[in-house]
Design a protein around this motif. Structure first.
Motif, PDB file in Angstrom:
ATOM      1  N   ILE A   1      14.179   4.746  10.671  1.00  0.00           N
ATOM      2  CA  ILE A   1      13.226   5.810  10.972  1.00  0.00           C
ATOM      3  C   ILE A   1      12.685   6.333   9.647  1.00  0.00           C
ATOM      4  O   ILE A   1      13.456   6.781   8.787  1.00  0.00           O
ATOM      5  CB  ILE A   1      13.915   6.935  11.772  1.00  0.00           C
ATOM      6  N   LEU A   2      11.381   6.225   9.476  1.00  0.00           N
ATOM      7  CA  LEU A   2      10.759   6.688   8.234  1.00  0.00           C
ATOM      8  C   LEU A   2      10.535   8.186   8.342  1.00  0.00           C
ATOM      9  O   LEU A   2       9.780   8.648   9.196  1.00  0.00           O
ATOM     10  CB  LEU A   2       9.418   5.985   8.035  1.00  0.00           C
ATOM     11  N   ALA A   3      11.201   8.932   7.494  1.00  0.00           N
ATOM     12  CA  ALA A   3      11.105  10.390   7.641  1.00  0.00           C
ATOM     13  C   ALA A   3      10.827  11.065   6.301  1.00  0.00           C
ATOM     14  O   ALA A   3      11.215  12.204   6.082  1.00  0.00           O
ATOM     15  CB  ALA A   3      12.385  10.928   8.261  1.00  0.00           C
ATOM     16  N   GLY A   4      10.169  10.321   5.427  1.00  0.00           N
ATOM     17  CA  GLY A   4       9.972  10.872   4.081  1.00  0.00           C
ATOM     18  C   GLY A   4       8.592  11.431   3.823  1.00  0.00           C
ATOM     19  O   GLY A   4       8.281  11.821   2.702  1.00  0.00           O
ATOM     20  N   GLY A   5       7.741  11.485   4.851  1.00  0.00           N
ATOM     21  CA  GLY A   5       6.366  11.953   4.626  1.00  0.00           C
ATOM     22  C   GLY A   5       6.310  13.452   4.383  1.00  0.00           C
ATOM     23  O   GLY A   5       7.177  14.200   4.827  1.00  0.00           O
ATOM     24  N   GLU A   6       5.274  13.867   3.659  1.00  0.00           N
ATOM     25  CA  GLU A   6       5.175  15.286   3.291  1.00  0.00           C
ATOM     26  C   GLU A   6       4.596  16.157   4.391  1.00  0.00           C
ATOM     27  O   GLU A   6       4.924  17.320   4.508  1.00  0.00           O
ATOM     28  CB  GLU A   6       4.257  15.431   2.075  1.00  0.00           C
TER      29      GLU A   6
ATOM     30  N   ASP B   1       7.217  11.405  13.390  1.00  0.00           N
ATOM     31  CA  ASP B   1       6.436  12.614  13.599  1.00  0.00           C
ATOM     32  C   ASP B   1       5.460  12.503  14.760  1.00  0.00           C
ATOM     33  O   ASP B   1       4.318  12.928  14.656  1.00  0.00           O
ATOM     34  CB  ASP B   1       5.744  13.042  12.296  1.00  0.00           C
ATOM     35  N   HIS B   2       5.944  11.922  15.870  1.00  0.00           N
ATOM     36  CA  HIS B   2       5.110  11.861  17.065  1.00  0.00           C
ATOM     37  C   HIS B   2       5.894  12.385  18.255  1.00  0.00           C
ATOM     38  O   HIS B   2       7.111  12.305  18.284  1.00  0.00           O
ATOM     39  CB  HIS B   2       4.687  10.419  17.346  1.00  0.00           C
ATOM     40  N   VAL B   3       5.159  12.901  19.223  1.00  0.00           N
ATOM     41  CA  VAL B   3       5.796  13.392  20.448  1.00  0.00           C
ATOM     42  C   VAL B   3       5.464  12.404  21.554  1.00  0.00           C
ATOM     43  O   VAL B   3       4.275  12.204  21.872  1.00  0.00           O
ATOM     44  CB  VAL B   3       5.266  14.797  20.793  1.00  0.00           C
TER      45      VAL B   3
ATOM     46  N   PHE C   1      -5.807   6.522  11.635  1.00  0.00           N
ATOM     47  CA  PHE C   1      -4.887   5.504  12.138  1.00  0.00           C
ATOM     48  C   PHE C   1      -5.168   4.124  11.552  1.00  0.00           C
ATOM     49  O   PHE C   1      -6.269   3.860  11.068  1.00  0.00           O
ATOM     50  CB  PHE C   1      -5.035   5.381  13.661  1.00  0.00           C
ATOM     51  N   GLY C   2      -4.174   3.235  11.706  1.00  0.00           N
ATOM     52  CA  GLY C   2      -4.441   1.831  11.496  1.00  0.00           C
ATOM     53  C   GLY C   2      -5.135   1.311  12.753  1.00  0.00           C
ATOM     54  O   GLY C   2      -4.698   1.609  13.864  1.00  0.00           O
ATOM     55  N   VAL C   3      -6.244   0.580  12.574  1.00  0.00           N
ATOM     56  CA  VAL C   3      -7.016   0.125  13.734  1.00  0.00           C
ATOM     57  C   VAL C   3      -6.854  -1.386  13.902  1.00  0.00           C
ATOM     58  O   VAL C   3      -7.012  -2.162  12.953  1.00  0.00           O
ATOM     59  CB  VAL C   3      -8.496   0.546  13.597  1.00  0.00           C
TER      60      VAL C   3
ATOM     61  N   LEU D   1      -7.181  -2.702  10.076  1.00  0.00           N
ATOM     62  CA  LEU D   1      -7.775  -1.880   9.024  1.00  0.00           C
ATOM     63  C   LEU D   1      -7.099  -0.525   9.008  1.00  0.00           C
ATOM     64  O   LEU D   1      -7.069   0.182  10.023  1.00  0.00           O
ATOM     65  CB  LEU D   1      -9.282  -1.693   9.282  1.00  0.00           C
ATOM     66  N   GLU D   2      -6.525  -0.168   7.863  1.00  0.00           N
ATOM     67  CA  GLU D   2      -5.834   1.119   7.763  1.00  0.00           C
ATOM     68  C   GLU D   2      -6.856   2.232   7.549  1.00  0.00           C
ATOM     69  O   GLU D   2      -7.615   2.219   6.595  1.00  0.00           O
ATOM     70  CB  GLU D   2      -4.810   1.059   6.627  1.00  0.00           C
ATOM     71  N   LYS D   3      -6.920   3.171   8.479  1.00  0.00           N
ATOM     72  CA  LYS D   3      -7.783   4.352   8.406  1.00  0.00           C
ATOM     73  C   LYS D   3      -9.231   4.041   8.038  1.00  0.00           C
ATOM     74  O   LYS D   3      -9.756   4.526   7.031  1.00  0.00           O
ATOM     75  CB  LYS D   3      -7.170   5.366   7.443  1.00  0.00           C
ATOM     76  N   PRO D   4      -9.909   3.205   8.831  1.00  0.00           N
ATOM     77  CA  PRO D   4     -11.285   2.806   8.499  1.00  0.00           C
ATOM     78  C   PRO D   4     -12.283   3.950   8.699  1.00  0.00           C
ATOM     79  O   PRO D   4     -12.109   4.774   9.593  1.00  0.00           O
ATOM     80  CB  PRO D   4     -11.565   1.679   9.509  1.00  0.00           C
TER      81      PRO D   4
ATOM     82  N   ALA E   1      -5.324   1.839  18.335  1.00  0.00           N
ATOM     83  CA  ALA E   1      -4.711   2.411  17.126  1.00  0.00           C
ATOM     84  C   ALA E   1      -3.250   1.994  17.030  1.00  0.00           C
ATOM     85  O   ALA E   1      -2.554   1.885  18.040  1.00  0.00           O
ATOM     86  CB  ALA E   1      -4.786   3.933  17.178  1.00  0.00           C
ATOM     87  N   SER E   2      -2.795   1.805  15.790  1.00  0.00           N
ATOM     88  CA  SER E   2      -1.371   1.560  15.577  1.00  0.00           C
ATOM     89  C   SER E   2      -0.632   2.876  15.730  1.00  0.00           C
ATOM     90  O   SER E   2      -1.052   3.909  15.217  1.00  0.00           O
ATOM     91  CB  SER E   2      -1.144   1.012  14.165  1.00  0.00           C
ATOM     92  N   MET E   3       0.490   2.834  16.427  1.00  0.00           N
ATOM     93  CA  MET E   3       1.306   4.042  16.612  1.00  0.00           C
ATOM     94  C   MET E   3       2.275   4.234  15.445  1.00  0.00           C
ATOM     95  O   MET E   3       3.067   5.173  15.443  1.00  0.00           O
ATOM     96  CB  MET E   3       2.108   3.922  17.914  1.00  0.00           C
TER      97      MET E   3
END
Ligand code: ADQ
Length: 414
Positions: A11-16, A127-129, A163-165, A180-183, A198-200
């Protein structure tokens, strides 16, 4: 792949979580409280546990104290039975640097994969519900010949730059042709021009393929070492990436309304809207689905209590969630989420708002369309969210749509 592959969860939990300021001033985004008694990370971990995963690590970095504490207090499992949720801070294993991106976080934690020797690694954000049965995505990954599978959901095209598309192969719509990441200028879907796939931010990899990819990426000086920006495109370029359609996923006990519910709560607006989804009469996100529980910290607190105030004024509460330990005396509460240990005095009004733990609302105080972080105190007669200009002048964050946010421990004068 063995008949019963060994699956390891990261689980990636290091984002600001910069866009959630001031709620992330003092804590990592996955540790931000949600829905009264939960923290954002509880949704990700609950989904993995309910899907049968038992070896999970949470990679932390930014302001991780409150997140570490929450994980150790909430997610104790028995290592003796081979089941654990471990919080792993950045350890500078590859030199004196912090994680430079989410792929670097995995590269620097490679010892965990080596120790566990999984066949498959599930990597998800925190960080998603949402509710999601990862077993269904695992089955799809194993049945395909892809070495990386990305969970996808349709989103409005206006949000594509967050999002990644994913662009799928017309011959085989499970295969990713381009990512494409955040086009900035995305193309809509052929059957829905106002939407993109979108990529989740949830991925499944063959373990050896993930190790190869992040190791290769670590050697590229120009890479941002980002899962979405670099690792997914690596697999797409090799023709080894598949998409898993989240709209197909169906957890037990979900209703037609909350089936396929997924919200990125990266901004104050979306964080607020996700709370409002909880309290509608027929909830868009149903916390009362015991077939797919969302677990959180259990703590010793008395039941919420609603009483008249000291001079006999009667309050009322409707369309709201009130957490344990709260006492509301003669308060009008409407369309709001109240965290644990709130105290509200006579004649106070709380509408369309979200209160974290231990908020104190003095007699006659008024709160409207606001988010109040932990330990905020409103003096008797104080107001929040009633006069936008005054809120701004007092240094509070006010969003474009007029949601006022008051940071942790702030004392609001009348
Ligand atoms: P973002 O959410 O913008 O997009 P990012 O900020 O990397 O991507 O966060 C993804 C997850 O990784 C979050 O849970 C975050 O906490 C964590 N994270 C970020 N940096 C980290 C680090 N250095 N160490 C450990 N964890 C870290 C991503 C994808 C998009 C996808 C969206 C879906 O890149 O393609 O569409 O998620 O919301």
């Amino acid at each position: 792949m063995p008949a019963a592959p060994k699956v390891f969860g990261i689980i990636l939990a290091g984002g600001e979580g910069k866009r959630l300021m001031p709620l992330t001033a003092d804590r990592a985004k996955p540790a931000v409280p949600f829905g009264g008694q939960y923290r954002l990370i509880d949704f990700a971990i609950s989904n993995l546990i309910n899907s049968g995963l038992r070896q999970l690590v949470v990679l932390t970095q930014y302001k991780s104290h409150s997140l570490d504490r929450h994980i150790s207090q909430t997610w104790r499992m028995s290592p003796m039975l081979g089941a654990y949720v471990a919080s792993v801070p950045a350890q500078q294993r590859l030199g004196k640097r912090w994680f430079s991106g989410s792929a670097d976080a995995i590269l620097q934690s490679m010892n965990l994969i080596r120790d566990e020797k999984p066949d498959i690694v599930v990597v998800i954000g925190a960080d998603h519900v949402y509710r999601m049965d990862f077993k269904q995505m695992l089955d799809a990954h194993i049945a395909s010949d892809a070495r990386a599978t990305v969970a996808g959901i349709r989103q409005p095209i206006g949000l594509a730059n967050q999002f990644g598309v994913i662009d799928t192969d017309p011959e085989d719509p499970t295969k990713i042709r381009e990512f494409l990441e955040k086009p900035q200028n995305p193309t809509g879907l052929s059957d829905a021009p106002h939407e993109v796939l979108a990529s989740m931010g949830n991925y499944i990899f063959d373990a050896d393929a993930l190790v190869e990819a992040v190791t290769h990426d670590g050697e590229l000086p120009t890479s941002a070492h980002d899962m979405g920006g670099d690792i997914v495109p690596y697999f797409v370029n090799r023709g080894e990436a598949a998409v898993y359609d989240f709209q197909r996923n169906d957890v037990p006990g979900s209703t037609p309304r909350d089936r396929s519910y997924w919200r990125d709560v990266g901004t104050i607006e979306s964080f607020y809207d996700a709370h409002m989804d909880l309290i509608s009469t027929l909830p868009v996100f149903n916390l009362y689905n015991n077939d797919w529980p969302i677990y959180s910290q259990t703590f010793n607190a008395p039941p919420a209590k609603f009483v008249r105030d000291s001079v006999g004024r009667i309050g009322n509460a409707i369309d709201s969630i009130v957490s344990l330990g709260s006492v509301l005396s003669g308060t009008h509460l409407e369309h709001s989420v109240v965290g644990p240990w709130a105290l509200a005095g006579g004649g106070s009004t709380i509408t369309d708002s979200v209160l974290f733990d231990s908020v104190q609302v003095g007699a006659g105080a008024r709160i409207h369309r606001a988010i109040l972080d932990k330990n905020v105190v409103l003096e008797p007669g104080a107001t929040i969210g009633v006069d936008r200009d005054r809120d701004v002048a007092r240094g509070f964050t006010v969003t474009e749509t007029g949601i006022t946010v008051v940071g942790k421990d702030v004392h609001v004068h009348a």
